[in-house]
Design an enzyme around this catalytic site. Structure first.
Site, PDB file in Angstrom:
ATOM      1  N   ARG A   1      -3.751   3.955  -1.238  1.00 21.90           N
ATOM      2  CA  ARG A   1      -4.140   2.879  -2.153  1.00 21.90           C
ATOM      3  C   ARG A   1      -3.552   1.530  -1.770  1.00 21.90           C
ATOM      4  NH1 ARG A   1      -2.865   5.787  -8.007  1.00 21.90           N
ATOM      5  NH2 ARG A   1      -2.934   7.917  -7.226  1.00 21.90           N
TER       6      ARG A   1
ATOM      7  N   ASN B   1       0.835  -1.202   0.000  1.00 23.05           N
ATOM      8  CA  ASN B   1       0.000   0.000   0.000  1.00 23.05           C
ATOM      9  C   ASN B   1       0.866   1.247   0.000  1.00 23.05           C
ATOM     10  OD1 ASN B   1       0.426  -0.692   3.073  1.00 23.05           O
ATOM     11  ND2 ASN B   1      -0.188   1.462   3.026  1.00 23.05           N
ATOM     12  N   CYS B   2       0.291   2.359  -0.460  1.00 28.24           N
ATOM     13  CA  CYS B   2       0.928   3.665  -0.322  1.00 28.24           C
ATOM     14  C   CYS B   2       0.053   4.483   0.635  1.00 28.24           C
ATOM     15  CB  CYS B   2       1.111   4.348  -1.666  1.00 28.24           C
ATOM     16  SG  CYS B   2      -0.427   4.642  -2.570  1.00 28.24           S
ATOM     17  N   ILE B   3      -0.019   5.770   0.470  1.00 34.10           N
ATOM     18  CA  ILE B   3      -0.747   6.602   1.430  1.00 34.10           C
ATOM     19  C   ILE B   3      -2.247   6.343   1.398  1.00 34.10           C
ATOM     20  CG2 ILE B   3      -1.368   8.982   2.007  1.00 34.10           C
ATOM     21  CD1 ILE B   3       1.380   9.825   1.259  1.00 34.10           C
TER      22      ILE B   3
END
Length: 530
Positions: free
Chosen positions: A474, A470-472
């Site tokens: 998504r 995951n990113c911030i």
């Protein structure tokens, strides 16, 4: 989660993953910037004159401590990038990859120092020679200051070495050095050679970056608009971090002498001035690419778009989408996270998103024209207060509410007209979809606030997922069979958007709680496989 099967990634996926790794040091940098901002502003003469009780020696020691601790990220930013890149990109043995990143960065600079010494340039304390060769003290080593770009190059090399050699098997006599132990060894040798090449090729890189900076700066007040619009247009593809890092941390974002040191990159210049006791005010050439440019759209525009979407929803559905819109506005205004709002209209009205990107870019230019000087990274209310109001009228923070009000009105008018004129299916305009969401939300809800088992099922189950990260905002996934992914079901489960990059790569936009969703899904998948 580890990768189940080996799969060759495309160049597009690599750059997406690379951009994601930037967020770990940038998040720390943002927090450190807030500490420096509070510490430096509350210890300034102007603020103490206005609020004399802040001159208390104990309070001043606290503020000085905050500034000193906050300067950590600025002082060690390149090495943080070189550690974060292999850490973020590695699929297995991430700790070894991170350790090798530090080894590689230190050895690269030692090799550069060796080359400079062999050429007779070092040792020296002559300021003119050091400046002519761009030599700085890096981790206590006199070396060419390659900045973030050098750290990124080294980090990518370390990642490639890690992926190639972390499972290597050596002959029995050398078996002790095999496997993960071999990664820092081959890193030391490879980056030792790479460091000898750097002095030969670096002038060409520096010339290219400086040329890019000249192009952007030659555009005058239009330059920030190019940057701001480009960042928004790249965001849906996850590539905006590359552009942002280039402007924030390299010569493309400008170069300035601060406290006797040459500093490159818009954010680096701002943070250097923040920590320099001799600085009075911030450089407009740097802040025009920073927080201030986002504020018209983040503090005014997107909340206006949210209100338009609320008013355009069916009357019977407005109470159902109110929470979704309010949480998106809070994430945008307080946290500087815009995707929960942007992805509500990105997929149903791409043209409207382009208008939003242009208006965001225009906000950058307007702030620059008005002479506002508010730095940092997020463009939220925290940046406005800490780096604007607390630093006095010299930052011209009072222009931000005026611009935000204008952007609020413009966004509201544009979005309401477009939604009603073209019947855009923003939240609440489709009664069937809204009832479906209501039914879905009645399912099992975990600590994340999401029905993670249902999300996993909509992704085709644990067996369909090759990798999960995951990113911030998504979930980033690789899946075996894209046909098993049910995009409509994911949206009904409150996913803001579903982005299919190719036949195996997928992104599911969740919002600020994505880390909790990812952790719950990891636990669920591990329990299924146990």
């Amino acid at each position: 989660m580890s990768v189940k099967t080996s799969q060759k990634i495309t160049l597009w996926e690599f750059f997406q993953s690379l951009g994601k790794t930037f967020m770990l040091p940038v998040a720390l940098l943002s927090f450190c910037g807030i500490m420096m901002g509070i510490g430096s502003s509350l210890s300034s003469r102007d603020v103490i004159t206005l609020l004399p009780f802040l001159g208390n020696p104990v309070l001043q020691l606290l503020f000085t401590w905050m500034s000193k601790v906050g300067s950590f990220a600025f002082s060690f930013l390149p090495v943080m990038f070189c550690i974060a890149i292999p850490l973020g990109l590695a699929r297995e043995n991430k700790g070894v990859a991170a350790f090798s990143g530090f080894v590689g960065y230190a050895v690269m600079n030692l090799a550069i120092n060796f080359w400079l010494t062999a050429k007779g340039i070092l040792p020296t304390t002559d300021i003119s020679i050091l400046k002519a060769n761009n030599i700085q003290n890096i981790l206590g080593i006199q070396s060419i200051d390659t900045g973030i770009l050098g750290a990124v190059m080294a980090g990518i090399i370390v990642f490639a070495l890690h992926e190639r050699f972390h499972t290597i098997r050596l002959p029995d006599a050398l078996a002790f050095f095999g496997g993960t132990r071999f990664v820092p060894i081959i890193t030391l040798l490879t980056l030792g050679v790479f460091g000898l090449i750097i002095p030969l090729v670096w002038p060409f890189f520096a010339t290219g970056i400086t040329g890019l900076g000249r192009i952007i700066n030659s555009a005058g007040d239009f330059g920030p608009m190019i940057f701001g619009t480009g960042e928004r247009l790249l965001l849906p593809f996850g590539l905006h971090h590359i552009l942002v890092a280039l402007i924030r941390f390299t010569d493309a974002g400008g170069t300035l002498d601060v406290c006797g040191h040459s500093v490159s990159g818009a954010l680096t210049i701002f943070q250097a001035q923040l920590s320099c006791p001799d600085t009075r005010g911030f450089a407009e050439s740097a802040t025009r690419f920073l927080s201030q440019g986002k504020m018209p759209a983040f503090l005014g525009g997107l909340p206006g778009a949210a209100l338009a979407m609320y008013h355009c929803a069916r009357p019977e559905n407005r109470h159902k989408i109110k929470g979704l819109l309010i949480s998106g506005v809070v994430a945008c205004v307080v946290g500087g996270t815009t995707e929960p709002l942007e992805f509500l209209f990105l997929f149903v009205a791409p043209a409207l998103y382009v208008v939003h990107a242009l208006l965001t870019g225009l906000g950058f230019s307007i702030m620059a024209i008005l002479g506002v000087t508010i730095g940092n990274t997020d463009g939220n209310i925290i940046d406005f207060v800490v780096f604007g109001m607390l630093h006095g009228l010299a930052t011209k923070w009072y222009m931000v509410p005026l611009a935000a009000a204008l952007w609020f009105s413009a966004y509201y008018a544009i979005f309401r007209f477009a939604i009603t004129r073209f019947n855009i299916k923003t939240p609440g305009r489709d009664s069937e979809q809204t009832s479906q969401v209501e039914k879905t939300l009645s399912g099992a809800i975990g600590k994340s606030g999401y029905n993670v088992p249902a999300i996993l099922a909509a992704l085709g189950g644990a067996d369909n997922i090759i990798s999960l990260d995951n990113c911030i905002t998504r979930l980033r996934l690789s899946v075996k069979d894209m046909s098993q992914v049910n995009g409509d079901a994911l949206k009904a489960l409150r996913a803001i958007g579903v982005v299919q990059l190719n036949q195996h790569s997928l992104q599911v936009v969740i919002g600020p709680q994505v880390q909790s969703v990812k952790d719950e899904m990891d636990m669920l998948m591990n329990s299924v496989q146990a």
